[in-house]
Design an enzyme around this catalytic site. Structure first.
Site, short mmCIF file in Angstrom:
data_model
loop_
_atom_site.label_atom_id
_atom_site.label_comp_id
_atom_site.label_asym_id
_atom_site.label_seq_id
_atom_site.Cartn_x
_atom_site.Cartn_y
_atom_site.Cartn_z
N TYR A 47 0.81 -1.22 0.00
CA TYR A 47 0.00 0.00 0.00
C TYR A 47 0.84 1.27 0.00
CZ TYR A 47 -4.05 -2.98 0.98
OH TYR A 47 -5.04 -3.92 0.92
N LYS A 83 3.97 -15.39 2.02
CA LYS A 83 3.89 -16.13 0.76
C LYS A 83 5.33 -16.38 0.32
CE LYS A 83 1.41 -17.83 -2.64
NZ LYS A 83 0.59 -19.04 -2.48
N ASP A 118 -2.51 -18.29 1.40
CA ASP A 118 -3.67 -18.98 0.83
C ASP A 118 -4.16 -20.08 1.78
OD1 ASP A 118 -1.16 -20.01 0.29
OD2 ASP A 118 -1.65 -20.79 -1.69
N ASP A 150 -5.10 -7.14 5.52
CA ASP A 150 -6.34 -6.46 5.15
C ASP A 150 -7.39 -7.51 4.77
OD1 ASP A 150 -8.14 -4.56 4.43
OD2 ASP A 150 -7.06 -3.81 2.69
N ASP A 186 -10.68 -9.17 7.28
CA ASP A 186 -12.09 -9.07 6.87
C ASP A 186 -12.73 -10.46 6.83
OD1 ASP A 186 -12.10 -6.36 6.73
OD2 ASP A 186 -12.91 -6.25 4.70
#
Ligand code: NAD
Length: 360
Positions: free
Chosen positions: A141, A191, A223, A247, A251
């Site tokens: 970001y 990852k 994942d 993020d 959620d």
């Protein structure tokens, strides 16, 4: 000395839900001896409307001097066509960056009274109590270079995932500090099988964990972590991860507990001054209709009392008041299972009334 708190209601349902949290804090001042002053400032779309910028200079100045900040939410369709630097979400990125708020702490817990609101089977989620620690000021970001440019006659969009060793050490230790006060188990999500940035992340997290005998560290690819969060969420204690993965995972975790309207969050800097806000956004679809659930914001104010103001006993009282209200069957529409939903203001009334009757 009295604490000083800055309220940033923001946009959409923000002003409605912050108003209820404010009433809860006022009740603590009036009935429970809390020494605190509060002021409000424009931020997000409201900042743009008032002063032409989502993070007006005067708001940033107030934020720098406050002991803590309580934010509603920002954003709305009317701002989506503004130039990117003027969009409400940029105010959010700006304040996080200006105050050095690098650690986002999101508890995902399920009040037993709400077990039926989760879309998952109750034995999968009953008693859920996990914390996601998300790095907030680095990664994709903020990484440079970023942009959209024309290459070989077509437009190309690009962003950069970048983390320095010190950024990784800092967030790893923030997660370890939290884990030491809980079950001592940390799952670092990355990852590393594909991304060099994650490879370094893993190496540094391992180095830092080796300095703490109380921490049990495991690693999971993002994942797989997404799958495990849905399959067996109670297997986690504390999850630490970088900005983008955090993020998304936080959620997903929010849905485990039934409603995004129930989840508080804290963003802390090294001085533990913090920004507290509900996990959800500005919900323009229900703004101004007295339908929003104010409990995530009220629970965010409890986190603020605990983490930034050193008022843990009062934080306990706010959480107990929320629990009693739920035990009495009071529900806003997002967590209701019948047609008897109450509104934002009535939910605020109920929490304030519980707080008044809890021992002073
Ligand atoms: P959202 O969280 O605002 O809404 C998603 C869904 O959840 C909607 O159906 C909404 O009605 C519902 N919802 C959210 N909060 C609720 C509450 N307290 N009570 C009851 N229902 C609630 O996410 P979105 O629709 O993707 O985004 C809307 C706007 O919010 C966008 O402009 C987005 O950029 C912004 N946003 C802001 C923040 C923030 O301020 N931190 C976070 C996420 C999104």
């Amino acid at each position: 000395m009295a604490h000083h708190v800055l309220l940033l209601p923001g946009d959409g349902i923000g002003p409605e839900i912050v108003a209820q949290a404010r009433r809860v804090l006022e009740c603590l001042i009036e009935h429970h001896g809390l020494q605190m002053t509060m002021e409000e400032a424009p931020f997000g779309g409201a900042g743009y409307d008032a002063e032409g910028h989502p993070l007006p200079e005067s708001t940033l100045e107030k934020a720098r001097t406050a002991d803590a900040i309580l934010l509603g939410a920002v954003g709305g369709p009317q701002y989506d066509t503004l130039d990117r630097p003027l969009r409400p979400e940029r105010g959010l990125l700006g304040i996080r960056s200006a105050l050095g708020l690098f650690a986002n702490i999101r508890p995902a817990m399920l009040f037993e009274e709400l077990v039926e609101s989760s879309t998952l089977k109750s034995d999968v989620v009953a008693g859920l109590d996990i914390v996601i620690v998300r790095e907030l000021t680095g990664g994709m970001y903020f990484g440079q270079p970023r942009g959209i440019e024309t290459r070989d006659d077509e437009r190309v969009g690009f962003n950069t995932m970048v983390y320095s060793e010190s950024e990784i050490r800092r967030i790893a230790n923030a997660a370890f500090d939290i884990a030491e006060k809980r079950g001592g188990r940390v799952c670092s999500v990355d990852k590393a099988n594909v991304l060099e940035c994650s490879e370094l992340w893993r190496e540094i997290v391992v180095e830092e964990a080796a300095k703490r005998s109380s921490i049990t560290l495991e690693h999971m690819y993002v994942d797989n972590a997404a799958m495990q969060l849905i399959r067996a969420p109670k297997a986690f204690d504390v999850i630490v991860t970088e900005n983008l993965f955090g993020d998304i995972l936080s959620d997903a975790a929010s849905m485990l507990s039934g409603s995004i309207g129930m989840l508080p969050s804290a963003s802390l800097n090294e001085a533990s001054a913090g920004l507290y806000e509900p996990v959800h956004g500005s919900a323009p679809d229900i703004a101004g209709q007295d339908k929003a659930n104010p409990l995530a914001t009220i629970l965010s104010s409890a986190m603020m009392l605990r983490y930034s103001l050193g008022e843990s006993a009062l934080a306990d009282k706010v959480e107990a008041a929320v629990k009693s209200v739920l035990a009495k069957g009071l529900r806003t529409a997002d967590i209701a299972t019948d047609n008897n939903a109450i509104g934002t203001r009535a939910m605020g009334d109920a929490v304030v009334s519980e707080l008044q009757s809890i021992g002073q």
